[in-house]
Design an enzyme around this catalytic site. Sequence first.
Site, PDB file in Angstrom:
ATOM      1  NE  ARG A  45       0.185   1.490   3.471  1.00 58.63           N
ATOM      2  CZ  ARG A  45       1.110   2.382   3.747  1.00 58.63           C
ATOM      3  NH1 ARG A  45       2.389   2.025   3.833  1.00 58.63           N
ATOM      4  NH2 ARG A  45       0.817   3.651   3.914  1.00 58.63           N
ATOM      5  N   GLY A  46       0.250   2.390  -0.190  1.00 58.81           N
ATOM      6  CA  GLY A  46       0.981   3.622  -0.404  1.00 58.81           C
ATOM      7  C   GLY A  46       1.080   3.880  -1.895  1.00 58.81           C
ATOM      8  CB  ALA A  47       0.158   6.803  -3.978  1.00 59.93           C
ATOM      9  NE  ARG A  88      -6.711   0.890  -2.024  1.00 54.26           N
ATOM     10  CZ  ARG A  88      -5.841   1.207  -1.054  1.00 54.26           C
ATOM     11  NH1 ARG A  88      -4.758   0.469  -0.876  1.00 54.26           N
ATOM     12  NH2 ARG A  88      -6.051   2.255  -0.268  1.00 54.26           N
ATOM     13  CD  GLN A 197      -3.450   2.842   7.053  1.00 53.25           C
ATOM     14  OE1 GLN A 197      -4.012   3.326   8.030  1.00 53.25           O
ATOM     15  NE2 GLN A 197      -4.033   2.754   5.878  1.00 53.25           N
ATOM     16  CG  ASP A 238      -2.936   7.711  -1.588  1.00 52.68           C
ATOM     17  OD1 ASP A 238      -2.816   6.523  -1.904  1.00 52.68           O
ATOM     18  OD2 ASP A 238      -2.637   8.147  -0.459  1.00 52.68           O
TER      19      ASP A 238
END
Length: 347
Positions: A45-47, A88, A197, A238
């Site tokens: 995860r994380g853009a 996503r 997170q 994001d």
Amino acid sequence: MIYPVIWQNNCVLLIDQTRLPNEYAVVEIHRSEDMARAIQTMIVRGAPAIGVAAAYGMYLGAREIETGERQEFLQELEKVAQLLRATRPTAVNLFWAISRMQKTAYKTLGTVAQIKENLLQTAQAINAEDLQTCQAIGDNGLAILPKTPEKLTLLTHCNAGALATAGYGTALGVVRSAWREGRLERLFADETRPRLQGAKLTTWECVQEGIPVTLITDNMAAHCMKQGLIHAVVVGADRIAANGDAANKIGTYSLAIVAKAHNVPFFVAAPVSTIDFELADGSQIPIEERNPVEIYQVGDTTLTPPGVKFYNPAFDVTPAELITAIITENGAFAPHVLTKSSQQAVV
């Protein structure tokens, strides 16, 4: 250094971020379907990290295509792209990386085998470039942090660190650079409900590298600022619209309002690839809504009585007027300069 996405032995290795901080586990990804599932379930995860993972996912999908006929291959590759795009919707890096991979495929005029080889090289380039980008973001952010006689105390939200990128991080890249240069006293980390997170990932990263970190609940930020404990806020993004509105983990907007009320600088750190010049403002950014179980259940324990309804947007949009500067690999910019006409200057 922490590297959440690695190409090794003809497969992708992902740090399983759903198991941190209690268990460090690495997942092997061999197929595009598995990569899509890993992105959807937030194993990665994380853009920026999602973008890197999606690029490798495109190659894995290409590798699975058996035809040697170019046009048929490109049609099948589009199906892989559709699979990955659906994972996503908010993170623009996902779409940027997929588009770049598709351009590589279309521009390669050789055999299907040559297209596949070029796709792997492009995915590896995206990976390497993101690491360099994050290091530049860290140093550019360090340059505009408040100049104080004492060391800085910074606040961040969610995890925009090495785990969210190819390594080093965006917001935590700024933190790392400040720590490296002896300018950081301590990082305050919001726990970041509902998936925590900040509590699970940001604190884990800091502990790994010996960076002093204090965890607070999301609703403690205003109190900490009023007490004079925070010199600046640094968060990731994001997706950033052309006018500087920035979508980030839910709760970022509230944090920006609080920072404005207390005259605390509020910085957004993100690569240029996160800026979506096709969107005029933040109202056009799609906001992912996730399973409400993330709100009402902890482990096997349900927190609410029957009959309660839930709303679980994963992101919110911080208006540009609340943002002090957007920190990119090319420098720090006031949000209002991120317009279509100034794209060349920024990129």
